[in-house]
Design a protein around this motif. Sequence first.
Motif, PDB file in Angstrom:
ATOM      1  N   ASP A  81       0.732  -1.296  -0.241  1.00 24.62           N
ATOM      2  CA  ASP A  81       0.014   0.446   0.101  1.00 24.62           C
ATOM      3  C   ASP A  81       0.788   1.129  -0.063  1.00 24.62           C
ATOM      4  O   ASP A  81       0.663   2.099  -0.917  1.00 24.62           O
ATOM      5  N   PHE A  82       2.252   1.677   1.170  1.00 26.16           N
ATOM      6  CA  PHE A  82       2.672   2.270   1.252  1.00 26.16           C
ATOM      7  C   PHE A  82       4.024   2.045   1.412  1.00 26.16           C
ATOM      8  O   PHE A  82       4.616   0.858   1.874  1.00 26.16           O
ATOM      9  N   MET A  83       5.291   2.569   0.229  1.00 25.09           N
ATOM     10  CA  MET A  83       6.468   2.874   0.739  1.00 25.09           C
ATOM     11  C   MET A  83       6.917   3.878   1.183  1.00 25.09           C
ATOM     12  O   MET A  83       6.763   5.200   1.312  1.00 25.09           O
ATOM     13  N   LEU A  84       7.547   4.052   3.159  1.00 25.93           N
ATOM     14  CA  LEU A  84       8.518   5.390   3.670  1.00 25.93           C
ATOM     15  C   LEU A  84       9.537   4.767   4.444  1.00 25.93           C
ATOM     16  O   LEU A  84      10.502   3.349   4.253  1.00 25.93           O
ATOM     17  N   ALA A  85      10.036   5.611   3.341  1.00 25.60           N
ATOM     18  CA  ALA A  85      11.792   5.572   3.044  1.00 25.60           C
ATOM     19  C   ALA A  85      12.710   6.808   3.148  1.00 25.60           C
ATOM     20  O   ALA A  85      11.906   8.055   2.629  1.00 25.60           O
ATOM     21  N   GLY A  86      13.537   6.664   3.083  1.00 24.22           N
ATOM     22  CA  GLY A  86      14.299   7.929   3.458  1.00 24.22           C
ATOM     23  C   GLY A  86      16.146   7.597   4.165  1.00 24.22           C
ATOM     24  O   GLY A  86      16.733   6.681   3.280  1.00 24.22           O
ATOM     25  N   ASP A  87      17.493   8.121   3.300  1.00 24.23           N
ATOM     26  CA  ASP A  87      18.317   8.219   3.746  1.00 24.23           C
ATOM     27  C   ASP A  87      18.670   9.832   3.873  1.00 24.23           C
ATOM     28  O   ASP A  87      18.330  10.351   3.965  1.00 24.23           O
ATOM     29  N   ASN A  96      14.111   8.488  -3.226  1.00 23.02           N
ATOM     30  CA  ASN A  96      13.688   8.713  -4.324  1.00 23.02           C
ATOM     31  C   ASN A  96      13.485   7.845  -5.913  1.00 23.02           C
ATOM     32  O   ASN A  96      11.982   7.557  -6.063  1.00 23.02           O
ATOM     33  N   PHE A  97      14.651   7.666  -6.011  1.00 20.20           N
ATOM     34  CA  PHE A  97      14.701   6.763  -6.511  1.00 20.20           C
ATOM     35  C   PHE A  97      14.904   5.855  -6.861  1.00 20.20           C
ATOM     36  O   PHE A  97      14.387   5.083  -8.231  1.00 20.20           O
ATOM     37  N   THR A  98      14.951   4.901  -5.829  1.00 18.36           N
ATOM     38  CA  THR A  98      14.298   3.439  -6.028  1.00 18.36           C
ATOM     39  C   THR A  98      12.404   3.775  -6.029  1.00 18.36           C
ATOM     40  O   THR A  98      12.277   2.526  -6.196  1.00 18.36           O
ATOM     41  N   ALA A  99      11.866   4.200  -5.091  1.00 16.92           N
ATOM     42  CA  ALA A  99      10.888   4.937  -4.861  1.00 16.92           C
ATOM     43  C   ALA A  99       9.982   4.936  -6.724  1.00 16.92           C
ATOM     44  O   ALA A  99       9.009   3.960  -7.207  1.00 16.92           O
ATOM     45  N   ARG A 100      10.805   5.731  -7.569  1.00 14.66           N
ATOM     46  CA  ARG A 100      10.619   5.828  -8.943  1.00 14.66           C
ATOM     47  C   ARG A 100      11.022   4.394 -10.079  1.00 14.66           C
ATOM     48  O   ARG A 100       9.507   4.149 -10.180  1.00 14.66           O
ATOM     49  N   PHE A 106       4.124   6.342  -2.230  1.00 13.85           N
ATOM     50  CA  PHE A 106       5.633   6.852  -1.453  1.00 13.85           C
ATOM     51  C   PHE A 106       5.167   8.333  -0.130  1.00 13.85           C
ATOM     52  O   PHE A 106       5.002   8.397  -0.715  1.00 13.85           O
ATOM     53  N   ILE A 107       6.174   7.531   0.495  1.00 20.25           N
ATOM     54  CA  ILE A 107       6.426   9.098   1.062  1.00 20.25           C
ATOM     55  C   ILE A 107       7.551   9.343   1.490  1.00 20.25           C
ATOM     56  O   ILE A 107       8.473   7.896   2.455  1.00 20.25           O
ATOM     57  N   GLY A 108       8.263  10.053   1.432  1.00 20.07           N
ATOM     58  CA  GLY A 108       9.580  10.027   1.870  1.00 20.07           C
ATOM     59  C   GLY A 108       9.603  10.622   3.493  1.00 20.07           C
ATOM     60  O   GLY A 108       8.803  11.705   3.812  1.00 20.07           O
ATOM     61  N   LEU A 109      11.146  10.042   3.435  1.00 21.81           N
ATOM     62  CA  LEU A 109      11.187  10.595   5.030  1.00 21.81           C
ATOM     63  C   LEU A 109      11.896  11.222   5.001  1.00 21.81           C
ATOM     64  O   LEU A 109      14.041  10.357   4.658  1.00 21.81           O
ATOM     65  N   TYR A 110      12.702  11.975   5.871  1.00 20.39           N
ATOM     66  CA  TYR A 110      14.138  12.251   6.533  1.00 20.39           C
ATOM     67  C   TYR A 110      13.797  12.584   8.073  1.00 20.39           C
ATOM     68  O   TYR A 110      13.374  13.775   8.683  1.00 20.39           O
ATOM     69  N   ALA A 132      -3.695   0.119   5.479  1.00 20.40           N
ATOM     70  CA  ALA A 132      -2.709   0.128   4.796  1.00 20.40           C
ATOM     71  C   ALA A 132      -2.843  -1.373   5.557  1.00 20.40           C
ATOM     72  O   ALA A 132      -3.299  -1.458   6.351  1.00 20.40           O
ATOM     73  N   ARG A 133      -2.894  -2.685   4.353  1.00 21.40           N
ATOM     74  CA  ARG A 133      -2.387  -3.736   4.981  1.00 21.40           C
ATOM     75  C   ARG A 133      -0.974  -3.925   4.614  1.00 21.40           C
ATOM     76  O   ARG A 133      -0.231  -4.983   5.869  1.00 21.40           O
ATOM     77  N   TYR A 134      -0.131  -3.558   4.304  1.00 22.66           N
ATOM     78  CA  TYR A 134       1.011  -4.288   3.824  1.00 22.66           C
ATOM     79  C   TYR A 134       1.460  -2.436   3.793  1.00 22.66           C
ATOM     80  O   TYR A 134       1.594  -1.946   2.832  1.00 22.66           O
ATOM     81  N   VAL A 135       3.184  -2.303   4.493  1.00 25.82           N
ATOM     82  CA  VAL A 135       3.630  -0.887   4.243  1.00 25.82           C
ATOM     83  C   VAL A 135       5.316  -1.630   4.406  1.00 25.82           C
ATOM     84  O   VAL A 135       5.397  -2.276   4.424  1.00 25.82           O
ATOM     85  N   LEU A 136       6.120  -0.970   3.150  1.00 32.33           N
ATOM     86  CA  LEU A 136       7.822  -1.330   3.217  1.00 32.33           C
ATOM     87  C   LEU A 136       8.276  -0.162   3.728  1.00 32.33           C
ATOM     88  O   LEU A 136       8.221   1.270   3.384  1.00 32.33           O
TER      89      LEU A 136
END
Length: 337
Positions: A81-87, A96-100, A106-110, A132-136
């Motif tokens: 359902d959603f990808m939450l990630a950052g670097d 961002n480019f992985t989400a692309r 995608f919800i980008g995090l810092y 959401a059922r699944y979140v990455l």
Amino acid sequence: MKAVKKIGQQTIAFTNPPVIIAAACIAGPKEGKGPLKDSFDKVLEDIYYGEKTWEKAEQRIFQETMELALEKANLKTGDIDFMLAGDLTNQIIAANFTARSLAIPFIGLYGACSTMYEGLALGSMLIDGGFARYVLVGASSHYATAERQFRFPTEQGVQRAMSAQWTVTGSGAIVLGSEGQGTRITHATVGRVVDFGEGDASDMGAAMAPAAADTLLQHFRDTGRSPGDYDLIATGDLGKYGRQLVIKLTEQQAPALSDRYTDCGVLIFDESQDTHAGGSGCGCSAVVTCGHILDQINQGRIKRFLGVGTGALLSPCSCQQGESIPGIGHAVAMEAG
């Protein structure tokens, strides 16, 4: 309307605790020579990983880790359902480019080096709230990209202070689900920004330790728990000096903390690797949690774990303007399924 799942000032108690369906981690060559080498899914032979730049290498590591977590969960990108990630790289470009490439909402995090635990907290809220059922969730860092951005390019050969830490080259990913078998996330304590005026970018542990201590103590107040209620407590990447400072800052209110408290930056390297104060970076808590700690839980050696992702909220811009380094810490409690 009362926030029925919030307890105390800063903690969420999940009514339907999300399950860690799968986790994956890829680490760099230096990390692969450390004491946790057997807990990584893959160890790189070099930090370029076949790419022309360090930044492109980090993005490739990040994407492969996310894909590996999905493979281990037996899920496809369309199931998430959603990808939450950052670097740490400018404007979180690795995420961002992985989400692309993955094309997941995608919800980008810092949160600086607290990003993995920030993502776990927010992802758990999405699932427990029925959104959401699944979140990455994922986070990455790379030694060379971080040094170039926050300190000195490695080509300059600048002598590192003994308080400095070695930014981990690596990435971790976790698939959270609303149901299933596995480790459950039961609580999340969202930290406050805390600043004791530390301004030395070569001593991140001192900058982050006050926020880590603040979040730990608030978690204990909100939940009514004490350090003794956890088999292991670990902060994200304070290193050995930051860890010592957390013990000092909490010793009057949590005297038993040191008996079961460690730091991911302490665990990932040993003294022979000359990392000075230990490991740091978004990838530090990510690879240690997704590898070593979850292995310990799955093997029955740990039943209840409290992790506090820690981050130094600085930027090249803030340093050039003479600002101090604020810190943040987000806590997540995990329990064996």
